[in-house]
Design a protein around this motif. Structure first.
Motif, mmCIF file in Angstrom:
data_model
loop_
_atom_site.group_PDB
_atom_site.id
_atom_site.type_symbol
_atom_site.label_atom_id
_atom_site.label_comp_id
_atom_site.label_asym_id
_atom_site.label_seq_id
_atom_site.Cartn_x
_atom_site.Cartn_y
_atom_site.Cartn_z
ATOM 1 N N TYR A 136 0.845 -1.192 0.000
ATOM 2 C CA TYR A 136 0.000 0.000 0.000
ATOM 3 C C TYR A 136 0.881 1.244 0.000
ATOM 4 O O TYR A 136 1.003 1.919 1.002
ATOM 5 C CB TYR A 136 -0.912 0.022 1.233
ATOM 6 C CG TYR A 136 -1.723 -1.231 1.378
ATOM 7 C CD1 TYR A 136 -2.885 -1.399 0.649
ATOM 8 C CD2 TYR A 136 -1.308 -2.255 2.219
ATOM 9 C CE1 TYR A 136 -3.625 -2.556 0.770
ATOM 10 C CE2 TYR A 136 -2.045 -3.420 2.342
ATOM 11 C CZ TYR A 136 -3.207 -3.568 1.612
ATOM 12 O OH TYR A 136 -3.934 -4.709 1.723
ATOM 13 N N GLY A 137 1.516 1.517 -1.110
ATOM 14 C CA GLY A 137 2.451 2.620 -1.195
ATOM 15 C C GLY A 137 1.791 3.982 -1.134
ATOM 16 O O GLY A 137 0.708 4.180 -1.659
ATOM 17 N N SER A 138 2.464 4.910 -0.486
ATOM 18 C CA SER A 138 2.026 6.302 -0.492
ATOM 19 C C SER A 138 3.255 7.183 -0.365
ATOM 20 O O SER A 138 4.278 6.769 0.199
ATOM 21 C CB SER A 138 1.043 6.595 0.641
ATOM 22 O OG SER A 138 1.720 6.745 1.864
ATOM 23 N N ILE A 139 3.157 8.363 -0.888
ATOM 24 C CA ILE A 139 4.275 9.291 -0.822
ATOM 25 C C ILE A 139 4.598 9.609 0.637
ATOM 26 O O ILE A 139 5.758 9.660 1.033
ATOM 27 C CB ILE A 139 3.966 10.570 -1.622
ATOM 28 C CG1 ILE A 139 3.901 10.220 -3.109
ATOM 29 C CG2 ILE A 139 5.010 11.648 -1.359
ATOM 30 C CD1 ILE A 139 3.397 11.336 -3.999
ATOM 31 N N ALA A 140 3.570 9.793 1.439
ATOM 32 C CA ALA A 140 3.786 10.139 2.852
ATOM 33 C C ALA A 140 4.593 9.062 3.568
ATOM 34 O O ALA A 140 5.540 9.375 4.303
ATOM 35 C CB ALA A 140 2.448 10.351 3.553
ATOM 36 N N THR A 141 4.255 7.795 3.366
ATOM 37 C CA THR A 141 4.997 6.739 4.059
ATOM 38 C C THR A 141 6.384 6.551 3.455
ATOM 39 O O THR A 141 7.328 6.228 4.174
ATOM 40 C CB THR A 141 4.234 5.393 4.064
ATOM 41 O OG1 THR A 141 3.883 5.046 2.736
ATOM 42 C CG2 THR A 141 3.007 5.464 4.945
ATOM 43 N N ALA A 142 6.525 6.777 2.156
ATOM 44 C CA ALA A 142 7.849 6.689 1.532
ATOM 45 C C ALA A 142 8.776 7.751 2.122
ATOM 46 O O ALA A 142 9.926 7.460 2.478
ATOM 47 C CB ALA A 142 7.736 6.852 0.019
#
Length: 177
Positions: A85-91
């Motif tokens: 579940y990729g997201s910019i915030a978590t990256a």
């Protein structure tokens, strides 16, 4: 020069761990598989690893919480965060906490190794640019994170009605599951 052949794998998906461990072995890489924060800490206390593949979601626990602990115990450890579940915030958060890269599942062993080595992916392996809906979702997640999960405050910051935001969050939740 230190070899990069002793890896720590941390994922709560037993089948995925087994497949990844066998695929890495075919590449001459020894990998220790663990499924939880406690198992990972025990493994890192017992052995020295050069690289670590860390799943973002460990049976409800965040891999991001484990990341600093791993790096405290082995400062030279290269950690690559994997997620479904990729997201910019978590990256961004993963990189801020010390990860060297962040990849979305599914991933091949070649992509995984390249993710550590910084090798530019071949054109056929590069992901397509995100859609407008994905970009909107990333923005919502970033603002939600900034407001510590408070939906009302996030809706105000986005100039959106709270119920509209809740519908978007529910819709995306059903779409991801």
């Amino acid at each position: 020069m230190t070899t990069k052949n002793n890896w720590l794998l941390i994922d709560d998906d037993t089948a995925f761990l087994g497949i990844l461990q066998r695929a890495l072995k075919r590449q001459g890489i020894t990998a220790t598989a663990t499924q939880s924060h406690a198992e990972a800490v025990n493994a890192i206390n017992a052995d020295h690893f050069q690289r670590c593949v860390l799943d973002l979601n460990l049976a409800g626990e965040s891999g991001l919480q484990l990341l600093p602990d791993l790096l405290d115990r082995q400062p030279g450890l290269e950690v690559l965060v994997l997620t479904g579940y990729g997201s910019i915030a978590t990256a961004v958060e993963a990189m801020r906490r010390g990860a060297i890269n962040y990849l979305c599942k599914p991933v091949t062993v070649t992509q995984l190794i390249s993710g550590f080595d910084g090798v530019e992916a071949a054109p056929e392996l590069r992901p397509e640019p995100p859609s407008v809906e994905e970009m909107e979702w990333e923005h919502i997640q970033r603002v939600l994170n900034e407001h510590e999960g408070n939906v009302s405050a996030t809706a105000r910051a986005l100039h959106m009605h709270r119920r509209t935001l809740q519908r978007k969050l529910q819709k995306h939740s059903r779409w991801r599951n």
